[in-house]
Design a protein around this motif. Structure first.
Motif, PDB file in Angstrom:
ATOM      1  N   THR A  24       4.478 -12.065  -2.630  1.00 29.48           N
ATOM      2  CA  THR A  24       2.852 -11.630  -2.857  1.00 29.48           C
ATOM      3  C   THR A  24       1.937 -12.797  -2.855  1.00 29.48           C
ATOM      4  O   THR A  24       1.182 -13.114  -2.173  1.00 29.48           O
ATOM      5  N   TYR A  69       6.787  -8.974  -5.951  1.00 23.31           N
ATOM      6  CA  TYR A  69       5.524 -10.077  -6.125  1.00 23.31           C
ATOM      7  C   TYR A  69       5.641 -11.293  -6.631  1.00 23.31           C
ATOM      8  O   TYR A  69       4.718 -12.249  -5.988  1.00 23.31           O
ATOM      9  N   PHE A 117       1.601  -2.829  -4.748  1.00 17.17           N
ATOM     10  CA  PHE A 117       1.011  -4.121  -3.942  1.00 17.17           C
ATOM     11  C   PHE A 117       0.279  -3.909  -2.710  1.00 17.17           C
ATOM     12  O   PHE A 117      -0.050  -4.550  -1.950  1.00 17.17           O
TER      13      PHE A 117
END
Length: 171
Positions: free
Chosen positions: A28, A25, A75
């Motif tokens: 990203t 995460y 994601f």
């Protein structure tokens, strides 16, 4: 293995999966642009390196597969899952061989894994689009894989020592 050991292993695997998910995460949120889509540092590979040196190849495969599926569907998309699986397969194979035969230290193993991961992903991309032209990006990806592998190897070495310390305390 007794119940206590199984619970400890499950908690360690859960911790590693959660760490890989959080690192994915975070990644990203870090934009990296080298003119090629998909180039990234591979922070979650810290967990792969740590697993390879602390829990072995079987556990690392399980953790990596779960991470790829969770991250891919949270994601990303199905194609990213396939690319990641191709990269994982080749990189884990290369890293396991390098580690087993002591060809390199942890940083060298990580670099080989980073390079192999990019080659694995390009191979999947060539298969999907039925074009060998994607290998045009290979030189840039080899440099990116080497640099990412270097960083991940250095950080992974620190994590490996900490996890080993934790595992010794559990015994």
């Amino acid at each position: 293995m007794n119940g206590k050991g199984s619970a400890q292993r499950a908690s360690l695997y859960g911790m590693l999966i959660a760490l890989a998910f959080v690192l994915s995460y975070i990644e990203t949120l870090i934009p990296i642009s080298l003119g090629i889509q998909g180039v990234k540092l591979g922070l979650a590979n810290l967990v792969t390196m740590t697993g390879l040196y602390t829990i072995g190849i079987k556990g690392t495969v399980v953790i990596s597969l779960i991470r790829i599926l969770l991250v891919g569907f949270t994601f990303s998309n199905l194609f990213a899952v396939f690319y990641s699986l191709g990269g994982l397969a080749l990189s884990l194979l290369v890293m396991a061989v390098c580690k087993k035969f002591r060809l390199f230290g942890t940083v060298g193993v990580s670099i080989m894994g980073g390079v192999a991961h990019n080659i694995g992903q390009l191979s999947v991309a060539a298969f999907v689009v039925r074009q060998a032209g994607v290998f045009y990006y290979l030189p840039v990806l080899l440099v990116a894989g080497t640099l990412a592998g270097l960083v991940i190897g250095i950080l992974g070495n620190m994590m490996i020592e900490r996890i080993r310390y934790y595992l010794k305390k559990l015994q």
